[in-house]
Every structure is written in C-alpha cells, then in structure tokens.
Design an enzyme around this catalytic site. Structure first.
Site, PDB file in Angstrom:
ATOM      1  N   VAL A 117      11.169  23.725  40.510  1.00  0.00           N
ATOM      2  CA  VAL A 117      10.347  23.793  41.721  1.00  0.00           C
ATOM      3  C   VAL A 117      11.202  23.464  42.941  1.00  0.00           C
ATOM      4  O   VAL A 117      11.804  22.392  43.014  1.00  0.00           O
ATOM      5  CB  VAL A 117       9.163  22.800  41.653  1.00  0.00           C
ATOM      6  CG1 VAL A 117       8.335  22.874  42.923  1.00  0.00           C
ATOM      7  CG2 VAL A 117       8.296  23.090  40.440  1.00  0.00           C
TER       8      VAL A 117
ATOM      9  N   LYS B 286       5.252  27.646  40.558  1.00  0.00           N
ATOM     10  CA  LYS B 286       5.693  26.346  41.075  1.00  0.00           C
ATOM     11  C   LYS B 286       4.497  25.500  41.517  1.00  0.00           C
ATOM     12  O   LYS B 286       4.467  24.290  41.293  1.00  0.00           O
ATOM     13  CB  LYS B 286       6.650  26.565  42.242  1.00  0.00           C
ATOM     14  CG  LYS B 286       7.951  27.253  41.812  1.00  0.00           C
ATOM     15  CD  LYS B 286       8.717  27.723  43.038  1.00  0.00           C
ATOM     16  CE  LYS B 286       9.972  28.476  42.670  1.00  0.00           C
ATOM     17  NZ  LYS B 286      10.582  29.133  43.836  1.00  0.00           N
TER      18      LYS B 286
ATOM     19  N   ILE C 251      15.459  20.542  46.170  1.00  0.00           N
ATOM     20  CA  ILE C 251      14.631  19.484  46.779  1.00  0.00           C
ATOM     21  C   ILE C 251      14.063  18.595  45.675  1.00  0.00           C
ATOM     22  O   ILE C 251      13.415  19.104  44.760  1.00  0.00           O
ATOM     23  CB  ILE C 251      13.445  20.089  47.569  1.00  0.00           C
ATOM     24  CG1 ILE C 251      13.930  21.173  48.533  1.00  0.00           C
ATOM     25  CG2 ILE C 251      12.690  19.005  48.296  1.00  0.00           C
ATOM     26  CD1 ILE C 251      12.796  21.934  49.212  1.00  0.00           C
TER      27      ILE C 251
ATOM     28  N   THR D  10      23.836  32.509  37.755  1.00  0.00           N
ATOM     29  CA  THR D  10      23.944  31.804  39.040  1.00  0.00           C
ATOM     30  C   THR D  10      23.859  30.294  38.832  1.00  0.00           C
ATOM     31  O   THR D  10      24.741  29.539  39.272  1.00  0.00           O
ATOM     32  CB  THR D  10      22.787  32.256  39.971  1.00  0.00           C
ATOM     33  OG1 THR D  10      22.830  33.677  40.053  1.00  0.00           O
ATOM     34  CG2 THR D  10      22.900  31.650  41.345  1.00  0.00           C
ATOM     35  N   VAL D  11      22.806  29.844  38.161  1.00  0.00           N
ATOM     36  CA  VAL D  11      22.582  28.405  38.046  1.00  0.00           C
ATOM     37  C   VAL D  11      23.530  27.788  37.007  1.00  0.00           C
ATOM     38  O   VAL D  11      24.143  26.735  37.255  1.00  0.00           O
ATOM     39  CB  VAL D  11      21.110  28.097  37.691  1.00  0.00           C
ATOM     40  CG1 VAL D  11      20.872  26.601  37.663  1.00  0.00           C
ATOM     41  CG2 VAL D  11      20.170  28.762  38.683  1.00  0.00           C
TER      42      VAL D  11
HETATM   43  N1  LIG Z   1      18.931  31.490  41.005  1.00  0.00           N
HETATM   44  C1  LIG Z   1      18.280  30.478  41.571  1.00  0.00           C
HETATM   45  O1  LIG Z   1      18.512  30.187  42.745  1.00  0.00           O
HETATM   46  C2  LIG Z   1      17.280  29.682  40.787  1.00  0.00           C
HETATM   47  C3  LIG Z   1      16.622  28.603  41.444  1.00  0.00           C
HETATM   48  C4  LIG Z   1      15.719  27.822  40.710  1.00  0.00           C
HETATM   49  C5  LIG Z   1      15.476  28.131  39.387  1.00  0.00           C
HETATM   50  N2  LIG Z   1      16.092  29.201  38.810  1.00  0.00           N
HETATM   51  C6  LIG Z   1      15.806  29.463  37.397  1.00  0.00           C
HETATM   52  O2  LIG Z   1      16.991  29.230  36.653  1.00  0.00           O
HETATM   53  C7  LIG Z   1      17.032  30.100  35.525  1.00  0.00           C
HETATM   54  C8  LIG Z   1      18.325  30.900  35.565  1.00  0.00           C
HETATM   55  O3  LIG Z   1      18.367  31.635  36.764  1.00  0.00           O
HETATM   56  P1  LIG Z   1      19.698  32.388  37.268  1.00  0.00           P
HETATM   57  O4  LIG Z   1      19.430  32.798  38.649  1.00  0.00           O
HETATM   58  O5  LIG Z   1      20.898  31.569  36.956  1.00  0.00           O
HETATM   59  O6  LIG Z   1      19.648  33.680  36.327  1.00  0.00           O
HETATM   60  P2  LIG Z   1      20.840  34.703  36.003  1.00  0.00           P
HETATM   61  O7  LIG Z   1      21.891  34.638  37.044  1.00  0.00           O
HETATM   62  O8  LIG Z   1      20.195  36.003  35.715  1.00  0.00           O
HETATM   63  O9  LIG Z   1      21.453  34.127  34.654  1.00  0.00           O
HETATM   64  C9  LIG Z   1      20.780  34.172  33.423  1.00  0.00           C
HETATM   65  C10 LIG Z   1      21.746  33.811  32.308  1.00  0.00           C
HETATM   66  O10 LIG Z   1      21.056  33.854  31.083  1.00  0.00           O
HETATM   67  C11 LIG Z   1      21.748  34.694  30.162  1.00  0.00           C
HETATM   68  N3  LIG Z   1      20.771  35.410  29.336  1.00  0.00           N
HETATM   69  C12 LIG Z   1      19.754  36.201  29.766  1.00  0.00           C
HETATM   70  N4  LIG Z   1      19.059  36.670  28.720  1.00  0.00           N
HETATM   71  C13 LIG Z   1      19.666  36.193  27.621  1.00  0.00           C
HETATM   72  C14 LIG Z   1      19.428  36.334  26.254  1.00  0.00           C
HETATM   73  N5  LIG Z   1      18.431  37.097  25.781  1.00  0.00           N
HETATM   74  N6  LIG Z   1      20.245  35.684  25.386  1.00  0.00           N
HETATM   75  C15 LIG Z   1      21.270  34.942  25.848  1.00  0.00           C
HETATM   76  N7  LIG Z   1      21.549  34.750  27.155  1.00  0.00           N
HETATM   77  C16 LIG Z   1      20.740  35.379  28.020  1.00  0.00           C
HETATM   78  C17 LIG Z   1      22.564  35.658  30.999  1.00  0.00           C
HETATM   79  O11 LIG Z   1      23.688  36.067  30.234  1.00  0.00           O
HETATM   80  P3  LIG Z   1      24.820  37.069  30.810  1.00  0.00           P
HETATM   81  O12 LIG Z   1      25.398  36.356  32.014  1.00  0.00           O
HETATM   82  O13 LIG Z   1      25.789  37.208  29.728  1.00  0.00           O
HETATM   83  O14 LIG Z   1      24.089  38.320  31.194  1.00  0.00           O
HETATM   84  C18 LIG Z   1      22.942  34.776  32.202  1.00  0.00           C
HETATM   85  O15 LIG Z   1      24.095  34.055  31.942  1.00  0.00           O
HETATM   86  C19 LIG Z   1      15.749  30.932  35.619  1.00  0.00           C
HETATM   87  O16 LIG Z   1      14.735  30.321  34.860  1.00  0.00           O
HETATM   88  C20 LIG Z   1      15.397  30.872  37.085  1.00  0.00           C
HETATM   89  O17 LIG Z   1      14.022  31.067  37.310  1.00  0.00           O
HETATM   90  C21 LIG Z   1      16.993  29.965  39.479  1.00  0.00           C
END
Ligand SMILES: NC(=O)c1ccc[n+]([C@@H]2O[C@H](COP(=O)([O-])OP(=O)(O)OC[C@H]3O[C@@H](n4cnc5c(N)ncnc54)[C@H](OP(=O)(O)O)[C@@H]3O)[C@@H](O)[C@H]2O)c1
Length: 439
Positions: A134, A207, A138, A14-15
């Site tokens: 966090v 957070k 924002i 997603t991010v």
């Molecule tokens: N989503 C939000 O709104 C949001 C907001 C603030 C902060 N965050 C933080 O941002 C970070 C990412 O969140 P997200 O929502 O983008 O997560 P996500 O959609 O689950 O994406 C995670 C990514 O990491 C890759 N990945 C996971 N495990 C891996 C591994 N062992 N080796 C290599 N690549 C790996 C996945 O690969 P594949 O795609 O190939 O499976 C995917 O591309 C997290 O720390 C989350 O807490 C997210």
C-alpha cells in the site's frame, strides 16, 4: 551480533532488483539497526539469463520459486512476483506452512487472500508483512498499526494510485487529453502495458480494502469497494473543475457509517473534485497520500512516493528489519493489527443516503429544450442545482458539454435524475458524475 536473517527472494523485476540493491548498499546500516545482518540466500524469477543490472552470482538460483519455501537455509521469504493467485499465492502458503515469515508487496494477493494468509501466519507464529503493498514507500501500514493504534479511526481516504495521479495532474498542467497522457505514462514506465488495473481503479481498491481492514478492524471486503476509474475524464472536465476551484483526483475513501445503529463500512474509489485548499489537491505526479482521522490523534497525513524501485524496496526491507528484530507483527502475530478471529465482518454501507455535492457532466445535442429537459429531471428527483454551465463544443460536431454542480443532497437524488434522463435522445453519452470532496 546474532545470526543473520537469511532470506529468499522471488521476483527480480522493478521491486526485486531494488531490494537487492538496497540490501547491498545499506548492508552495514541495516545490520546495526536490525541487530544482525540480512543475507540473501536464494533468488528466483522466470528468466535466469535476463540481464537485471545486478550481480546474482552469490545467490543460489531456484527455477521453481515455490521450492524456496522448503529450503533449510532460509528464514524468511520475500514475494515480489505479483498476481492475486498463481505462483505468488502458492509460494506464500508454502512459506508459512514451512514456518517461514513472509514479506510481500503484492496488494492483489493481500486484498483477495490476506485474511487466509494472516490466519495461517498467526497459527504458525510467523510474520506476514506487506507494507510495500500500500502506497509504496510510505509507512502507512506501520503508521496505522503502531503509531495510531490507540485510536478509533473514523475516516480514511487518500490518493492510492500513482499512475492515475500522474495522468490527472499532467492533464491538469498541460491541457492534454487522457489517451495522450496515458501513452506518455506507459512510455515513462509509470503505467503497465495493460494499464486496466490502474485506470479502472482496481489497484486503488485493493489498497483501500487492505487499509480499511487495518484502520477499522474489519475483515477485508474488496468486493464491496464501489469502484470507478478515470478513463472518461476529459480535458474539458479538468478545465471546468479548475474554473470552479477544484482539481480532479482519484480518491479512495473508507468510513464507518452507523446511521441506523448498525456499524457498516463505506468504501469507494472514484474520481473526486478536490478543493484547491485541501491538502490532497497539492499531491501531484506519481505521489500518494493517505489521510487517517483518529478520534484522539486528529487528522494524520501520510505522503510520499507511491511506487518505484527505491521507495517500494525501502518498505520491503523495513519489514525485513522488523522480522530480524524479532517482531512477528504483534504479541502473537496480527498482520492486520487485530487477530483474524477478532476482526469484525462489517456489512457494506449503501451510498444512496450519503450527503454530498456532485459535479455532473453531460454531452448533449446542441438544440433548444435540452437544458430544460435536464433541469426538469433534476427538479423531479429533488436535486437542487448550484450552477449550470454550458461549455463549448464537445469533440463531436453538433454536441455541447453541459456541466452542473449540485447543492448538498443525497446521492440517490442524482441517481434518480439520471434514471429519468436515461434513454433521452438529447444525451449523447452517459453523464459523468464525480462527487466533491468535503472537509
Ligand atoms: N513496481 C512498483 O512500483 C510496485 C510498487 C508497489 C508494489 N508493487 C508490487 O510488487 C510486485 C512486483 O512488482 P514489479 O513492479 O517488481 O513487477 P515486475 O517488474 O513485473 O517483476 C515481476 C518479477 O516476477 C517474476 N515472475 C513473474 N511471473 C513469474 C512466474 N510465473 N514465475 C516466476 N517468476 C515470475 C518476473 O520474472 P522475469 O524478470 O524473469 O520476467 C519478474 O522478475 C507486484 O505484486 C506489484 O504489485 C510494485
């Protein structure tokens, strides 16, 4: 124009995908603001062949994301994988060890290992930035580190988890039950398949611990955040709170407590009753909001989208723009606003002597004498009751809900009353206690 800032991106979910879209869409604007372009050199994720709706052909692919840290054509590493430990942490340590700046959205990793990473980054004189960790889009970390830097922060509190806020405000709007709304949040992609971190309050606690470190200059102390989640809240609690003039919100709160001369830190994440006229009562859906009270600035309110690809990418790229401008996070680099060696280790403040009003909900057997038993326990524990409402049937036949609001008093009193009631055959489940948010 100066040489580009070359970045490697680990995590294309997603991010990560949002960051690529933002950098591509706003490339010329970013270059003018940063004084140079930001160029993606290499990317990595688990599955190279997954369709992510973005063209990755212009970027080098690394199967092993931790190898990106060693690349000569990378100036900064962006970690968007997640997880407190594992490959994210290995990548973060490697990046700093190779003299690269690090940007991350990973609140779990920063809450658990932020001080270690900050100390490493200070030694290596590279940036460690985590605005997106966090409250999503924002700029609250920037607001505290920079805008409010001249203030002693006396109290900080807010709505730090969009999933819980979506669930609670939807329960409020629709009268539906928790499990039903959680299922909708999962279907809409707000809640993870495993929503435990969100609904148990852990994500908000991560957070809060990060914000406390920045606001109070204290070493991160995630383990001391008193944490309770929202899973036990019933539609009837929301309706009862409404009748009393409150909404229910999962609130993270941190404040210094110098009652006995020692400077201690109180940190809690818990559902609170928030009065209708409080600004946080109007924070609905997946929105986040943070209030910081500075001794000279007064009350500051930060509010906006707490998650999602666009807002989170906005925070990640803002950090990259700072790095492109040459900002290492302070004179000699201080990710938490104060150098790690200068941060205090404030002992945790106990909550028992804290004064407040509480909402207590009991599920009790529908028979004479039960109310007298509860009120006697309150009396014996010195808790003064403001109102007592016996409200309708509980879900189980033969049980009823009893709701009580206490006058202001020490939290230890309510705890003692519940201890006296512990094991009573009249109580069908453990009472639910929620504090009422004061001014
Ligand atoms: N989503 C939000 O709104 C949001 C907001 C603030 C902060 N965050 C933080 O941002 C970070 C990412 O969140 P997200 O929502 O983008 O997560 P996500 O959609 O689950 O994406 C995670 C990514 O990491 C890759 N990945 C996971 N495990 C891996 C591994 N062992 N080796 C290599 N690549 C790996 C996945 O690969 P594949 O795609 O190939 O499976 C995917 O591309 C997290 O720390 C989350 O807490 C997210």
């Amino acid at each position: 124009m100066a040489k580009p800032l070359r970045i490697a991106l680990a995590g294309l979910g997603t991010v990560g995908a949002g960051v690529i879209r933002l950098i591509e869409t706003n490339a010329s604007l970013i270059a003018r603001r940063a004084g140079r372009t930001i160029e993606i050199t290499a990317v990595s994720a688990r599955d190279r062949h997954k369709d992510r709706g973005i063209d990755l052909s212009g970027y080098a692919w690394e199967d092993d994301m931790t190898a990106m840290a060693a690349r000569d054509d990378v100036d900064a590493v962006v970690e968007l994988v997640g997880g407190a430990d594992g490959p994210a942490l290995t990548l973060a340590r490697n990046a700093i060890a190779h003299g690269k700046s690090l940007v991350t959205a990973n609140k779990a990793m920063i809450a658990h290992h932020g001080l270690e990473l900050a100390a490493l980054s200070e030694q290596a004189r590279v940036a460690l930035k985590f605005e997106a960790a966090v409250a999503g889009g924002i700029p609250v970390i920037k607001g505290l580190r920079e805008g409010a830097a001249a203030n002693a922060i006396e109290r900080l509190y807010g709505i730090l988890n969009g999933t819980c806020n979506f669930i609670l405000s939807t329960m409020e709007d629709t009268g539906r039950d928790f499990a039903d709304v959680l299922a909708e949040a999962q279907a809409k992609g707000y809640a993870e398949a495993d929503p435990g971190f969100d609904i148990e309050g852990t994500d908000a606690a991560h957070k809060l611990a990060i914000l406390s470190a920045i606001a109070f200059g204290t070493r991160i102390d995630f383990a001391s955040v008193e944490t309770a989640g929202i899973a036990r809240i019933l539609a009837a609690d929301i309706a009862q709170a409404d009748a009393l003039g409150y909404v229910i919100r999962l609130i993270g709160i941190a404040e210094t407590d110098a009652a006995d001369g020692t400077n201690r830190l109180f940190q809690r994440v818990q559902p609170y009753l928030v009065p209708f006229d409080h600004p946080l009562a109007h924070v609905d859906g997946a929105t986040n909001a943070v209030v910081a009270e500075g001794n000279f600035s007064g009350r500051l309110l930060f509010q906006g989208a707490g998650a999602g690809d666009g807002p989170t990418a906005s925070a990640v790229v803002a950090d990259l723009i700072d790095i492109a401008r040459g900002d290492l996070g302070g004179e000699a680099g201080a990710p938490f606003s104060i150098q790690v060696a200068e941060m205090e280790a404030m002992p945790p403040a106990p909550s028992g002597h804290r004064l407040g009003r509480a909402y207590i909900r009991f599920v009790v057997a529908d028979r004479p004498g039960v109310l007298a038993e509860i009120t006697a326990a309150m009396r014996d524990a010195g808790v003064s009751i403001e109102s007592l409402i016996q409200k309708g049937r509980a879900e189980t036949e033969g049980d009823v809900l009893v709701v009580m609001v206490t006058h202001e008093g020490p939290e230890s009193g309510v705890r003692e009353a519940l201890r006296l009631l512990d094991g009573s055959a009249s109580l069908k489940e453990a009472p639910l206690v929620m504090q009422i948010l004061g001014d």
